[in-house]
Design an enzyme around this catalytic site. Structure first.
Site, PDB file in Angstrom:
ATOM      1  N   GLY A  11       0.884  -1.205   0.033  1.00  0.00           N
ATOM      2  CA  GLY A  11       0.023   0.096   0.016  1.00  0.00           C
ATOM      3  C   GLY A  11       0.906   1.096  -0.130  1.00  0.00           C
ATOM      4  O   GLY A  11       1.991   1.492   0.653  1.00  0.00           O
ATOM      5  N   ALA A  22      15.351  10.536  -1.610  1.00  0.00           N
ATOM      6  CA  ALA A  22      16.646  10.774  -0.836  1.00  0.00           C
ATOM      7  C   ALA A  22      17.576   9.413  -1.295  1.00  0.00           C
ATOM      8  O   ALA A  22      18.746   9.614  -1.435  1.00  0.00           O
ATOM      9  CB  ALA A  22      16.365  10.470   0.517  1.00  0.00           C
ATOM     10  N   VAL A  23      17.156   8.193  -1.652  1.00  0.00           N
ATOM     11  CA  VAL A  23      17.938   7.325  -2.413  1.00  0.00           C
ATOM     12  C   VAL A  23      18.568   7.640  -3.488  1.00  0.00           C
ATOM     13  O   VAL A  23      19.652   7.364  -3.738  1.00  0.00           O
ATOM     14  CB  VAL A  23      16.990   6.026  -2.410  1.00  0.00           C
ATOM     15  CG1 VAL A  23      17.741   4.898  -3.325  1.00  0.00           C
ATOM     16  CG2 VAL A  23      16.380   5.466  -1.199  1.00  0.00           C
ATOM     17  N   ARG A  72       0.197  -5.272  -6.385  1.00  0.00           N
ATOM     18  CA  ARG A  72       0.110  -6.604  -5.647  1.00  0.00           C
ATOM     19  C   ARG A  72       1.025  -7.526  -6.714  1.00  0.00           C
ATOM     20  O   ARG A  72       0.698  -7.660  -7.697  1.00  0.00           O
ATOM     21  CB  ARG A  72      -1.123  -7.069  -5.449  1.00  0.00           C
ATOM     22  CG  ARG A  72      -1.658  -6.121  -4.362  1.00  0.00           C
ATOM     23  CD  ARG A  72      -1.297  -5.851  -3.148  1.00  0.00           C
ATOM     24  NE  ARG A  72      -1.879  -4.802  -2.359  1.00  0.00           N
ATOM     25  CZ  ARG A  72      -1.409  -4.418  -1.007  1.00  0.00           C
ATOM     26  NH1 ARG A  72      -0.308  -4.945  -0.779  1.00  0.00           N
ATOM     27  NH2 ARG A  72      -2.245  -3.671  -0.374  1.00  0.00           N
ATOM     28  N   ASP A 103       5.274  -4.900   6.015  1.00  0.00           N
ATOM     29  CA  ASP A 103       5.894  -6.340   6.182  1.00  0.00           C
ATOM     30  C   ASP A 103       5.773  -7.120   5.063  1.00  0.00           C
ATOM     31  O   ASP A 103       6.826  -8.073   5.113  1.00  0.00           O
ATOM     32  CB  ASP A 103       4.888  -7.065   7.489  1.00  0.00           C
ATOM     33  CG  ASP A 103       3.333  -6.751   7.160  1.00  0.00           C
ATOM     34  OD1 ASP A 103       3.211  -6.392   6.208  1.00  0.00           O
ATOM     35  OD2 ASP A 103       2.650  -7.286   8.107  1.00  0.00           O
ATOM     36  N   THR A 125       4.625   2.436   5.595  1.00  0.00           N
ATOM     37  CA  THR A 125       3.260   2.057   5.845  1.00  0.00           C
ATOM     38  C   THR A 125       2.456   3.020   6.744  1.00  0.00           C
ATOM     39  O   THR A 125       3.193   3.163   7.821  1.00  0.00           O
ATOM     40  CB  THR A 125       3.172   0.606   6.307  1.00  0.00           C
ATOM     41  OG1 THR A 125       1.967   0.092   6.683  1.00  0.00           O
ATOM     42  CG2 THR A 125       4.154   0.415   7.312  1.00  0.00           C
ATOM     43  N   ASP A 127       0.104   2.125   8.658  1.00  0.00           N
ATOM     44  CA  ASP A 127      -0.387   1.293   9.877  1.00  0.00           C
ATOM     45  C   ASP A 127       0.499   1.350  11.018  1.00  0.00           C
ATOM     46  O   ASP A 127       0.106   1.233  12.142  1.00  0.00           O
ATOM     47  CB  ASP A 127      -0.391  -0.057   9.523  1.00  0.00           C
ATOM     48  CG  ASP A 127      -1.787  -0.255   8.352  1.00  0.00           C
ATOM     49  OD1 ASP A 127      -2.249   0.458   8.222  1.00  0.00           O
ATOM     50  OD2 ASP A 127      -1.478  -1.380   8.097  1.00  0.00           O
ATOM     51  N   ASP A 129       2.795  -0.678  11.835  1.00  0.00           N
ATOM     52  CA  ASP A 129       2.521  -1.995  12.483  1.00  0.00           C
ATOM     53  C   ASP A 129       3.840  -2.885  12.536  1.00  0.00           C
ATOM     54  O   ASP A 129       3.859  -4.098  12.659  1.00  0.00           O
ATOM     55  CB  ASP A 129       1.461  -2.960  11.999  1.00  0.00           C
ATOM     56  CG  ASP A 129       1.887  -2.877  10.277  1.00  0.00           C
ATOM     57  OD1 ASP A 129       2.610  -2.468   9.838  1.00  0.00           O
ATOM     58  OD2 ASP A 129       0.878  -3.639   9.598  1.00  0.00           O
ATOM     59  N   ARG A 171      -5.694  -2.531  10.260  1.00  0.00           N
ATOM     60  CA  ARG A 171      -5.826  -3.700  10.321  1.00  0.00           C
ATOM     61  C   ARG A 171      -5.559  -4.304  11.718  1.00  0.00           C
ATOM     62  O   ARG A 171      -6.627  -4.083  12.721  1.00  0.00           O
ATOM     63  CB  ARG A 171      -4.738  -4.613   9.363  1.00  0.00           C
ATOM     64  CG  ARG A 171      -4.877  -4.179   7.981  1.00  0.00           C
ATOM     65  CD  ARG A 171      -3.731  -5.032   7.245  1.00  0.00           C
ATOM     66  NE  ARG A 171      -2.657  -4.785   7.420  1.00  0.00           N
ATOM     67  CZ  ARG A 171      -1.440  -5.323   6.888  1.00  0.00           C
ATOM     68  NH1 ARG A 171      -1.773  -6.473   6.099  1.00  0.00           N
ATOM     69  NH2 ARG A 171      -0.414  -4.977   7.186  1.00  0.00           N
TER      70      ARG A 171
END
Length: 319
Positions: A11, A22-23, A72, A103, A125, A127, A129, A171
């Site tokens: 996402g 930056a990269v 995806r 993740d 992300t 989230d 998480d 989530r």
């Protein structure tokens, strides 16, 4: 390191573009050619790589989403897909890969590293998480988007004397609900980390109503259930008028906050620095306001520690 590549996966999150910038610029500054991979692991398998220049990432630090786009890719989960990706990287003579995502994206970085290809993960992300890092790129922007919505909805909630339930993303991680709920003065916060008692919430709402408080805000993390269903139960039990709003993907968009731009810039540069040092199978994070890196297997094995103190504070302040 003579040539590296960067991709965004999973996402989208505000600040991903700042990390890509930056990269690219940190790499070019140190004499490294940098390639951008379009559409994540799917584009990697298909060889959708393009050399990037300083101008390629001009005027993107303030933009949400990702200029590299994302997709995806179930095929990459299989070993055949991973080997195909490595073959593409070798054909393009890429020496190292920076993967920006959550993740699932980190599992892809781990798979490539396990097969001997240098890969570094950067947490992008909303989230928040990933247990190993205090914050992920995009979380602060999503949090402020939710907070802005709470402020606007409280205006109409007050005008019509209602209970408004606001469903936010996350989530299995309730950080967006917890942080925005505390900052927005919510009367209740429902998150997957803590089992809630609907009767206690209803009792609290009735008590508040009896003492003259005619409006309430309840934050609902999507992992708990839908705001509409919970709102219907509250109405049935209390007789109070309820309305529900699902913020959905609006939380992913928008110009990243200063905090996310700074975090993304620091993490993107650190990822290139790690590759230049000959390291692989690492992830970049922030802990106690310090940017650091650690082994990717160890990072993925860590379990999220719920901030009980913040949750209890939110409970106390919402009396």
């Amino acid at each position: 390191m003579k040539r590296i590549a960067v991709l965004t996966s999973g996402g989208d999150a505000p600040g991903m573009n700042a990390a890509v910038r930056a990269v690219v610029r940190y790499g070019i500054y140190h004499g490294i050619q940098v390639y951008g991979v379009k559409r994540g692991f799917k584009g990697l398998m298909e060889g959708d790589l393009h050399e990037m220049t300083i101008s390629s990432v001009g005027d993107i630090i303030h933009r949400g989403g990702t200029i590299l786009r994302s997709a995806r890719c179930p095929e990459f989960i299989e070993e055949e897909g991973q080997l195909k990706a490595i073959n593409v990287l070798e054909v393009f003579k890429i020496d190292g890969l920076v993967i920006i995502g959550g993740d699932g994206s980190f599992m892809g970085a781990k798979a490539l590293s396990d097969k001997g290809f240098p890969a570094i993960g950067v947490p992008g992300t909303i989230d928040n998480d990933l247990a190993y890092t205090d914050f992920t790129i995009g979380f602060d922007t999503a949090l402020n988007t939710a907070l802005d919505a709470i402020s606007k909805l409280r205006d109409t909630t007050s005008s019509h004397e209602r209970v408004t339930l606001i469903e936010v993303m996350g989530r299995n991680c309730g950080d967006i609900a917890l942080y925005s709920g505390l900052a927005g003065g919510a009367e209740a916060i429902l998150i997957p980390e803590v089992k809630y008692d609907i009767d206690e919430i209803c009792k609290k709402l009735i008590s508040s109503n009896n003492r003259g408080k005619t409006q309430s805000i309840i934050l609902v993390a999507e992992g708990v259930g839908t705001a509409a269903e919970i709102g219907d139960i509250i109405h049935e039990k209390t007789g109070l008028e309820t309305r529900s709003t699902t913020l959905g993907h609006i939380q992913r968009g928008g110009s990243p906050t200063a905090k996310d731009r700074l975090l993304a810039s620091q993490m993107g540069a650190m990822a290139v620095k790690i590759l230049m040092e000959g390291k692989s199978s690492r992830v970049v994070g922030i802990r106690k306001n310090e940017i650091f890196d650690m082994e990717i297997h160890e990072a993925l094995d860590m379990k999220n520690e719920f901030d009980t103190e913040m949750y209890e504070l939110a409970q106390i302040l919402s009396i």
